[in-house]
Design an enzyme around this catalytic site. Structure first.
Site, PDB file in Angstrom:
ATOM      1  N   GLY A  11      26.314  85.003  44.163  1.00 18.77           N
ATOM      2  CA  GLY A  11      27.563  84.375  44.594  1.00 18.77           C
ATOM      3  C   GLY A  11      28.557  84.413  43.445  1.00 18.77           C
ATOM      4  N   ALA A  13      29.113  82.411  41.013  1.00 20.07           N
ATOM      5  CA  ALA A  13      28.605  82.029  39.690  1.00 20.07           C
ATOM      6  C   ALA A  13      27.850  83.196  39.051  1.00 20.07           C
ATOM      7  CB  ALA A  13      27.703  80.801  39.805  1.00 20.07           C
ATOM      8  N   GLY A  48      38.906  77.209  52.285  1.00 23.28           N
ATOM      9  CA  GLY A  48      40.140  76.600  51.769  1.00 23.28           C
ATOM     10  C   GLY A  48      40.703  77.316  50.560  1.00 23.28           C
ATOM     11  N   GLY A  49      39.904  77.517  49.509  1.00 24.94           N
ATOM     12  CA  GLY A  49      40.371  78.245  48.349  1.00 24.94           C
ATOM     13  C   GLY A  49      39.926  77.674  47.019  1.00 24.94           C
ATOM     14  N   GLU A 115      44.487  70.026  50.319  1.00 25.10           N
ATOM     15  CA  GLU A 115      43.278  69.511  50.985  1.00 25.10           C
ATOM     16  C   GLU A 115      43.094  68.046  50.627  1.00 25.10           C
ATOM     17  OE1 GLU A 115      39.860  72.207  50.620  1.00 25.10           O
ATOM     18  OE2 GLU A 115      41.293  73.755  50.154  1.00 25.10           O
ATOM     19  N   HIS A 240      30.795  67.448  54.910  1.00 27.37           N
ATOM     20  CA  HIS A 240      32.170  67.862  55.250  1.00 27.37           C
ATOM     21  C   HIS A 240      32.544  67.192  56.560  1.00 27.37           C
ATOM     22  CE1 HIS A 240      35.745  70.200  56.005  1.00 27.37           C
ATOM     23  NE2 HIS A 240      35.618  70.792  54.833  1.00 27.37           N
ATOM     24  N   ARG A 287      36.985  63.407  50.903  1.00 20.16           N
ATOM     25  CA  ARG A 287      35.991  63.804  51.894  1.00 20.16           C
ATOM     26  C   ARG A 287      34.947  62.724  52.194  1.00 20.16           C
ATOM     27  NH1 ARG A 287      34.352  69.804  50.524  1.00 20.16           N
ATOM     28  NH2 ARG A 287      36.461  70.258  51.220  1.00 20.16           N
ATOM     29  N   HIS A 348      27.275  69.749  53.466  1.00 22.03           N
ATOM     30  CA  HIS A 348      28.167  70.834  53.032  1.00 22.03           C
ATOM     31  C   HIS A 348      27.948  71.250  51.580  1.00 22.03           C
ATOM     32  CE1 HIS A 348      31.852  73.174  52.902  1.00 22.03           C
ATOM     33  NE2 HIS A 348      32.333  72.439  51.905  1.00 22.03           N
ATOM     34  N   GLU A 372      26.860  75.917  42.173  1.00 24.73           N
ATOM     35  CA  GLU A 372      26.513  74.759  42.999  1.00 24.73           C
ATOM     36  C   GLU A 372      25.143  74.170  42.669  1.00 24.73           C
ATOM     37  OE1 GLU A 372      27.583  75.119  47.116  1.00 24.73           O
ATOM     38  OE2 GLU A 372      26.423  73.334  47.670  1.00 24.73           O
ATOM     39  N   ARG A 383      32.773  65.478  45.196  1.00 22.50           N
ATOM     40  CA  ARG A 383      33.589  66.603  44.711  1.00 22.50           C
ATOM     41  C   ARG A 383      34.960  66.631  45.390  1.00 22.50           C
ATOM     42  NH1 ARG A 383      34.238  72.134  46.748  1.00 22.50           N
ATOM     43  NH2 ARG A 383      32.890  71.452  48.445  1.00 22.50           N
TER      44      ARG A 383
HETATM   45  P1  FAD Z   1      26.220  80.814  46.245  1.00 20.37           P
HETATM   46  O1  FAD Z   1      27.526  81.425  46.501  1.00 20.37           O
HETATM   47  O2  FAD Z   1      25.599  80.068  47.355  1.00 20.37           O
HETATM   48  O3  FAD Z   1      25.235  81.957  45.785  1.00 20.37           O
HETATM   49  C1  FAD Z   1      23.858  81.687  45.616  1.00 20.37           C
HETATM   50  C2  FAD Z   1      23.135  83.004  45.533  1.00 20.37           C
HETATM   51  O4  FAD Z   1      21.791  82.783  45.134  1.00 20.37           O
HETATM   52  C3  FAD Z   1      23.059  83.747  46.852  1.00 20.37           C
HETATM   53  O5  FAD Z   1      23.284  85.102  46.575  1.00 20.37           O
HETATM   54  C4  FAD Z   1      21.619  83.514  47.296  1.00 20.37           C
HETATM   55  O6  FAD Z   1      21.122  84.491  48.167  1.00 20.37           O
HETATM   56  C5  FAD Z   1      20.917  83.537  45.964  1.00 20.37           C
HETATM   57  N1  FAD Z   1      19.606  82.873  45.935  1.00 20.37           N
HETATM   58  C6  FAD Z   1      19.305  81.602  46.270  1.00 20.37           C
HETATM   59  N2  FAD Z   1      17.986  81.368  46.088  1.00 20.37           N
HETATM   60  C7  FAD Z   1      17.444  82.519  45.614  1.00 20.37           C
HETATM   61  C8  FAD Z   1      16.129  82.932  45.247  1.00 20.37           C
HETATM   62  N3  FAD Z   1      15.060  82.111  45.353  1.00 20.37           N
HETATM   63  N4  FAD Z   1      15.945  84.201  44.807  1.00 20.37           N
HETATM   64  C9  FAD Z   1      16.987  85.069  44.728  1.00 20.37           C
HETATM   65  N5  FAD Z   1      18.245  84.740  45.086  1.00 20.37           N
HETATM   66  C10 FAD Z   1      18.469  83.488  45.509  1.00 20.37           C
HETATM   67  N6  FAD Z   1      34.290  75.572  47.563  1.00 20.37           N
HETATM   68  C11 FAD Z   1      35.557  75.661  47.094  1.00 20.37           C
HETATM   69  O7  FAD Z   1      35.795  75.457  45.916  1.00 20.37           O
HETATM   70  N7  FAD Z   1      36.562  76.005  47.953  1.00 20.37           N
HETATM   71  C12 FAD Z   1      36.369  76.254  49.270  1.00 20.37           C
HETATM   72  O8  FAD Z   1      37.293  76.567  50.002  1.00 20.37           O
HETATM   73  C13 FAD Z   1      35.041  76.127  49.779  1.00 20.37           C
HETATM   74  N8  FAD Z   1      34.783  76.326  51.102  1.00 20.37           N
HETATM   75  C14 FAD Z   1      33.497  76.310  51.536  1.00 20.37           C
HETATM   76  C15 FAD Z   1      33.224  76.611  52.867  1.00 20.37           C
HETATM   77  C16 FAD Z   1      31.916  76.689  53.309  1.00 20.37           C
HETATM   78  C17 FAD Z   1      31.625  76.998  54.753  1.00 20.37           C
HETATM   79  C18 FAD Z   1      30.850  76.456  52.404  1.00 20.37           C
HETATM   80  C19 FAD Z   1      29.439  76.546  52.860  1.00 20.37           C
HETATM   81  C20 FAD Z   1      31.117  76.120  51.082  1.00 20.37           C
HETATM   82  C21 FAD Z   1      32.436  76.048  50.640  1.00 20.37           C
HETATM   83  N9  FAD Z   1      32.729  75.741  49.309  1.00 20.37           N
HETATM   84  C22 FAD Z   1      34.018  75.816  48.862  1.00 20.37           C
HETATM   85  C23 FAD Z   1      31.659  75.558  48.334  1.00 20.37           C
HETATM   86  C24 FAD Z   1      31.487  76.869  47.555  1.00 20.37           C
HETATM   87  O9  FAD Z   1      31.619  77.958  48.437  1.00 20.37           O
HETATM   88  C25 FAD Z   1      30.143  76.957  46.886  1.00 20.37           C
HETATM   89  O10 FAD Z   1      29.858  75.760  46.215  1.00 20.37           O
HETATM   90  C26 FAD Z   1      30.133  78.102  45.884  1.00 20.37           C
HETATM   91  O11 FAD Z   1      30.500  79.290  46.526  1.00 20.37           O
HETATM   92  C27 FAD Z   1      28.759  78.229  45.278  1.00 20.37           C
HETATM   93  O12 FAD Z   1      28.700  79.409  44.535  1.00 20.37           O
HETATM   94  P2  FAD Z   1      27.337  79.778  43.793  1.00 20.37           P
HETATM   95  O13 FAD Z   1      27.550  81.107  43.182  1.00 20.37           O
HETATM   96  O14 FAD Z   1      26.921  78.662  42.955  1.00 20.37           O
HETATM   97  O15 FAD Z   1      26.258  79.857  44.985  1.00 20.37           O
HETATM   98  C1  SIN Z   2      37.253  73.642  53.211  1.00 17.65           C
HETATM   99  O1  SIN Z   2      37.906  74.673  53.320  1.00 17.65           O
HETATM  100  O2  SIN Z   2      37.430  72.614  53.882  1.00 17.65           O
HETATM  101  C2  SIN Z   2      36.155  73.605  52.223  1.00 17.65           C
HETATM  102  C3  SIN Z   2      36.696  73.365  50.901  1.00 17.65           C
HETATM  103  C4  SIN Z   2      35.624  72.951  49.939  1.00 17.65           C
HETATM  104  O3  SIN Z   2      34.484  72.715  50.313  1.00 17.65           O
HETATM  105  O4  SIN Z   2      35.956  72.845  48.760  1.00 17.65           O
END
Ligand code: FAD
Ligand code: SIN
Length: 517
Positions: A11, A13, A48-49, A115, A240, A287, A348, A372, A383
């Site tokens: 993702g 990160a 959202g962004g 938001e 959420h 939220r 969420h 996350e 948050r």
């Molecule tokens: P993720 O993007 O979840 O990536 C995790 C990765 O780890 C994935 O590739 C997964 O497959 C991999 N993984 C997990 N476990 C394993 C394992 N055991 N072995 C190998 N790979 C594994 N935040 C905002 O700031 N703005 C927004 O507008 C917003 N909108 C959102 C809308 C939705 C519907 C959701 C669900 C979340 C939203 N969030 C938003 C929150 C935000 O998207 C996440 O917190 C953020 O993207 C997390 O990024 P990450 O890289 O930490 O994890």
């Molecule tokens: C949303 O677009 O409502 C999600 C935004 C967030 O989780 O930060």
């Protein structure tokens, strides 16, 4: 397999760190394991962004910091909040330089959304599919770098620490990589790494009813917990307020908070704008407050959902801003010009997680975490919307900076191969499904938006039964992804319930009836 940097998760990160470190050290190897297709992640679904201060005239760092602290309800680490928010513009510019596109207005300036909990318009976005655009750009950049190896459909089972090193005496505890399951050929291999980064995302699936995709099973947090890393603030699960209410199905489509920022109203079945009774900011309260208010409204009326009313809005502009949401509603026979959208809160985001310092270091040497799965101190008890993508960008950079100034340590111990002696192929897949359903029902019913000590205590007892059954199954069976995920979710549920019981004061997203004074 050996590598310089092992990154678990693709993702925002994991990919941001990978791209940065691979660009800086072209002779070092970065290996990214990810358990589904390479783009599947919570990131991909972000709508959202990214909250970032770019408009110096109306907005300021001070205001964004204040909004974050208010949302976090007194539990944020102020130094972290200041650092993340002040770094925001710089990190956002890098994202743009890697090719991510963000919407602009008619004058060519960035179009800023608003938001819940934000006092100003400051959320940069790409329509209502911001996360998919960021993920696209990051993957494109990662594919251009020869020293990044992306391994999709590879599931990290466990981190390798001293616990696995029998008969040798390493000087201090450390992480040496991970055991990884190749989902395509069912083999398990060892990745030995000089530095390991957990970027494995959230935990939404623990509740079943969630905005998160199926990958969000808390694997990284469970692995870190088993590796004895410090885990904190797990009680702060963010619900959420507005997931689309669907009679069938669990994973719930999100109706972005930006829709309320665009002017939509929340109404109960009788048409009342009930949020006015709960908070002066009404639909744009933070939220935790909106979700708790909806929960209260549903309990009062006995209804299953409330509604989001967009009928008074400029629908042509709505379609430009939220094309994905518009299409999803249409596919569900909801004509937003005339119909209210049925919505309900859903799990969420997790505000807590693996404790990291400002450089992303966990309490286990050589183990870093980002995104996350972490608890940085930014979010406190709740948050602020759109601060999560920002946090991941800033911490990925900090971890990169740390690695740019610190030597990598060679792994000097011999790592034993994974042993599955005495295990057999699990014949009763039904047991995994059964325990998963039980776990999710338990978390929804006893560990939801409103908790109580008696419900939490019941949850512990019930979870113990599930834990014993799953551990027995795990010890006797050959590895499968669904079994490992279930085991991880049981660990995560244990942490959420126990840390909930330890909190004796209601704060932000944590509300326990027994703590009401
Ligand atoms: P993720 O993007 O979840 O990536 C995790 C990765 O780890 C994935 O590739 C997964 O497959 C991999 N993984 C997990 N476990 C394993 C394992 N055991 N072995 C190998 N790979 C594994 N935040 C905002 O700031 N703005 C927004 O507008 C917003 N909108 C959102 C809308 C939705 C519907 C959701 C669900 C979340 C939203 N969030 C938003 C929150 C935000 O998207 C996440 O917190 C953020 O993207 C997390 O990024 P990450 O890289 O930490 O994890
Ligand atoms: C949303 O677009 O409502 C999600 C935004 C967030 O989780 O930060």
């Amino acid at each position: 397999m050996t590598t310089d940097y092992l990154v678990i998760g693709s993702g925002i990160a994991g990919l941001t760190f990978s791209v940065k470190i691979a660009e800086k050290f072209p002779n070092r190897q970065v290996t990214v394991v990810t358990k589904s297709s390479e783009e599947e992640s919570n990131t991909k679904y972000a709508q959202g962004g990214v909250a970032v201060v770019l408009d110096d005239e109306k907005d300021s760092f001070k205001k964004h910091i204040e909004d974050t602290l208010i949302a976090g309800d007194g539990l944020c680490d102020e130094a972290v909040v200041e650092m993340v928010i002040k770094e925001g513009p710089q990190r956002f510019k890098e994202l743009v330089a890697w090719g991510a596109n963000f919407d602009v207005d008619k004058s060519g300036n960035l179009d800023l959304g608003k938001e819940g909990g934000h006092s100003e318009y400051r959320v940069v976005h790409h329509k209502d599919i911001t996360g998919a655009e960021i993920e696209r750009a990051l993957l494109a950049r990662a594919h251009q770098l020869d020293n990044i190896t992306l391994l999709p459909h590879h599931f990290a089972i466990d981190l390798i620490t001293n616990h696995h090193i029998k008969g040798q005496k390493p000087k201090a505890d450390a992480c040496y990589g991970a055991y990884v399951f190749d989902q395509e050929d069912n083999s398990i291999f060892t990745i030995t790494s000089k530095s390991t980064l957990l970027a494995s995302g959230g935990i939404g699936r623990v509740y079943g009813h969630t905005t998160n995709p199926v990958i969000a099973t808390g694997d990284g947090i469970a692995m870190a917990y088993r590796a004895k890393a410090l885990i904190k603030d797990m009680e702060f699960v963010q619900f959420h307020p507005t997931a689309l209410y669907e009679v069938e199905g669990e994973s719930s489509f999100l109706i972005s908070e930006a829709v309320r920022g665009f002017g939509a109203y929340l109404r109960n079945k009788s048409g009342k704008r009930f949020m006015l009774d709960y908070d002066a900011r009404a639909e744009l309260a933070s939220r935790d407050i909106v979700s708790q208010s909806i929960d209260n409204e549903l309990k009062k009326t006995g209804e299953t959902h409330v509604f989001l009313d967009c009928t008074h809005l400029d629908i042509e502009r709505f379609k430009i801003h939220f094309p994905n949401i518009y299409d999803k509603c249409k596919a569900n026979h909801i004509n937003i010009e005339e119909d209210w959208i049925p919505v309900v809160p859903a799990s969420h985001y997790l505000c807590g997680g693996i404790v990291v310092d400002k450089a992303g270091k966990t309490s286990v040497p050589n183990l870093f975490a980002c995104g996350e799965c972490t608890r940085t101190g930014l979010h406190g008890a709740n948050r602020l919307a759109s601060n999560s993508l920002l946090e991941a960008l800033v911490y990925a950079h900090n971890i990169f900076k740390y690695h740019s100034t610190h030597e990598l340590q060679d792994v000097e111990v011999a790592i034993p191969d994974w042993s599955d002696e005495g295990t057999t192929i699990a014949k009763e897949h039904v047991l995994i499904q059964h325990n998963l359903r039980q776990l999710q029902a338990l978390m929804r019913n006893y560990v939801g938006i409103v908790r109580s000590n008696s419900r939490l205590t019941k949850a512990i007892k019930h979870l113990d039964l599930i834990y014993n059954e799953v551990e027995d199954l795990y010890k006797a069976s050959k590895i499968t992804t669904s079994l490992c995920e279930l085991r991880n979710m049981v660990n995560v549920a244990h942490l959420i319930i126990n840390q909930s019981l330890q909190r004796t004061e209601n704060k932000g997203g944590y509300y326990n009836l027994d703590n009401v004074k």
